[in-house]
Design a protein around this motif. Structure first.
Motif, mmCIF file in Angstrom:
data_model
loop_
_atom_site.group_PDB
_atom_site.id
_atom_site.type_symbol
_atom_site.label_atom_id
_atom_site.label_comp_id
_atom_site.label_asym_id
_atom_site.label_seq_id
_atom_site.Cartn_x
_atom_site.Cartn_y
_atom_site.Cartn_z
ATOM 1 N N GLN A 178 0.834 -1.203 0.000
ATOM 2 C CA GLN A 178 0.000 0.000 0.000
ATOM 3 C C GLN A 178 0.869 1.254 0.000
ATOM 4 O OE1 GLN A 178 -2.528 -0.308 3.424
ATOM 5 N NE2 GLN A 178 -3.914 -1.760 2.462
ATOM 6 N N TRP A 179 1.991 1.204 0.719
ATOM 7 C CA TRP A 179 2.876 2.370 0.785
ATOM 8 C C TRP A 179 3.364 2.756 -0.609
ATOM 9 C CZ3 TRP A 179 8.054 3.038 -0.488
ATOM 10 C CH2 TRP A 179 8.613 4.251 -0.085
ATOM 11 N N PHE A 180 3.768 1.777 -1.394
ATOM 12 C CA PHE A 180 4.269 2.031 -2.748
ATOM 13 C C PHE A 180 3.177 2.675 -3.599
ATOM 14 C CE2 PHE A 180 5.091 0.830 -7.147
ATOM 15 C CZ PHE A 180 6.421 1.181 -7.295
ATOM 16 N N ASN A 181 1.978 2.134 -3.506
ATOM 17 C CA ASN A 181 0.868 2.663 -4.301
ATOM 18 C C ASN A 181 0.426 4.037 -3.822
ATOM 19 O OD1 ASN A 181 0.820 0.330 -5.879
ATOM 20 N ND2 ASN A 181 -0.537 -0.700 -4.430
ATOM 21 N N SER A 182 0.515 4.297 -2.516
ATOM 22 C CA SER A 182 0.055 5.587 -1.995
ATOM 23 C C SER A 182 1.057 6.711 -2.270
ATOM 24 C CB SER A 182 -0.225 5.498 -0.495
ATOM 25 O OG SER A 182 0.973 5.286 0.212
ATOM 26 N N THR A 183 2.351 6.397 -2.325
ATOM 27 C CA THR A 183 3.328 7.458 -2.583
ATOM 28 C C THR A 183 3.304 7.884 -4.039
ATOM 29 O OG1 THR A 183 5.096 5.839 -2.940
ATOM 30 C CG2 THR A 183 4.884 6.781 -0.718
ATOM 31 N N GLY A 184 3.101 6.930 -4.940
ATOM 32 C CA GLY A 184 2.988 7.264 -6.353
ATOM 33 C C GLY A 184 4.258 7.766 -7.012
ATOM 34 N N ASN A 185 5.399 7.671 -6.330
ATOM 35 C CA ASN A 185 6.632 8.172 -6.935
ATOM 36 C C ASN A 185 7.541 7.059 -7.454
ATOM 37 O OD1 ASN A 185 7.527 7.165 -4.525
ATOM 38 N ND2 ASN A 185 8.392 9.069 -3.757
ATOM 39 N N ASN A 186 6.994 5.844 -7.564
ATOM 40 C CA ASN A 186 7.716 4.720 -8.151
ATOM 41 C C ASN A 186 9.073 4.491 -7.471
ATOM 42 O OD1 ASN A 186 7.724 2.572 -9.935
ATOM 43 N ND2 ASN A 186 8.892 3.703 -11.474
ATOM 44 N N SER A 187 9.053 4.494 -6.136
ATOM 45 C CA SER A 187 10.291 4.280 -5.392
ATOM 46 C C SER A 187 10.040 3.395 -4.174
ATOM 47 C CB SER A 187 10.897 5.611 -4.953
ATOM 48 O OG SER A 187 10.053 6.249 -4.027
ATOM 49 N N VAL A 188 11.128 2.885 -3.648
ATOM 50 C CA VAL A 188 11.094 2.070 -2.436
ATOM 51 C C VAL A 188 11.670 2.906 -1.296
ATOM 52 C CG1 VAL A 188 11.258 -0.095 -3.712
ATOM 53 C CG2 VAL A 188 13.335 1.048 -2.972
ATOM 54 N N PRO A 189 11.522 2.479 -0.050
ATOM 55 C CA PRO A 189 12.092 3.264 1.049
ATOM 56 C C PRO A 189 13.604 3.466 0.890
ATOM 57 C CG PRO A 189 10.626 1.592 1.904
ATOM 58 C CD PRO A 189 10.781 1.321 0.441
ATOM 59 N N VAL A 190 14.078 4.547 1.424
ATOM 60 C CA VAL A 190 15.500 4.882 1.322
ATOM 61 C C VAL A 190 16.352 3.850 2.057
ATOM 62 C CG1 VAL A 190 17.208 6.681 1.797
ATOM 63 C CG2 VAL A 190 14.930 7.304 1.067
ATOM 64 N N SER A 191 15.769 3.130 2.991
ATOM 65 C CA SER A 191 16.529 2.095 3.705
ATOM 66 C C SER A 191 16.949 0.960 2.775
ATOM 67 C CB SER A 191 15.713 1.539 4.868
ATOM 68 O OG SER A 191 14.520 0.947 4.421
#
Length: 168
Positions: free
Chosen positions: A136-149
């Motif tokens: 859900q996080w990936f879809n909600s951010t919408g910036n086609n990225s994964v966490p910086v970790s």
């Protein structure tokens, strides 16, 4: 040997605190507790063996041999059970990890655990970075990225974008 096993058991219990969100089943600590119990038993058995040797007692040495044989049989049984159930443990851990990753929002305590895990183990996702595309996080951010970790520690200015997978 007993001191070494005690250290390993205590280390596993201490490490569990960092990953307890992934291992929601409290039975995950069972191997560490068993290791500590075995260490105590080994210490007692070692004392029996030493005392029997110093006194040159046949009964004591026979008891020592019988205990050592029982421990050997238990170790072989544990190895076989570990080998047989390794896939079940793997699937259970992966399922739990997927559910924790699904709760990731970058702010809650589970998110901090996920970030810590990825940074410490130098990994991204359960199997790889593509696991993030179903959260859900990936879809909600919408910036086609994964966490910086997920970023490699040796890269600078990594934003986690999937168009640069070599940085993940």
């Amino acid at each position: 040997a007993a001191a070494g096993l005690s250290y390993v058991g205590a280390y596993v219990i201490n490490t569990y605190k960092s990953y307890d969100n992934f291992l929601q089943d409290k039975y995950a600590l069972l191997p560490a507790v068993i290791i500590i119990c075995i260490a105590v038993v080994m210490f007692i058995i070692g004392l029996i063996g030493c005392c029997a040797t110093f006194r040159e007692s046949r009964v004591g040495l026979g008891l020592f041999l019988a205990i050592i044989l029982i421990i050997f049989i238990a170790e072989v049984s544990a190895f076989v059970l570990g080998f047989v159930y390794r896939e079940k443990v793997k699937t259970d851990v992966q399922g739990t990890m997927h559910s924790v990753f699904e709760k990731y929002d970058g702010k809650n305590p589970e998110s901090a655990v996920v970030d810590y895990l990825q940074e410490q183990l130098h990994c991204c996702g359960v199997k790889n970075y593509s696991d993030w595309t179903t959260t859900q996080w990936f879809n909600s951010t919408g910036n086609n990225s994964v966490p910086v970790s997920c970023c490699r520690q040796d890269t600078k200015n990594c934003t986690g974008h999937l168009d640069q997978p070599q940085e993940l």
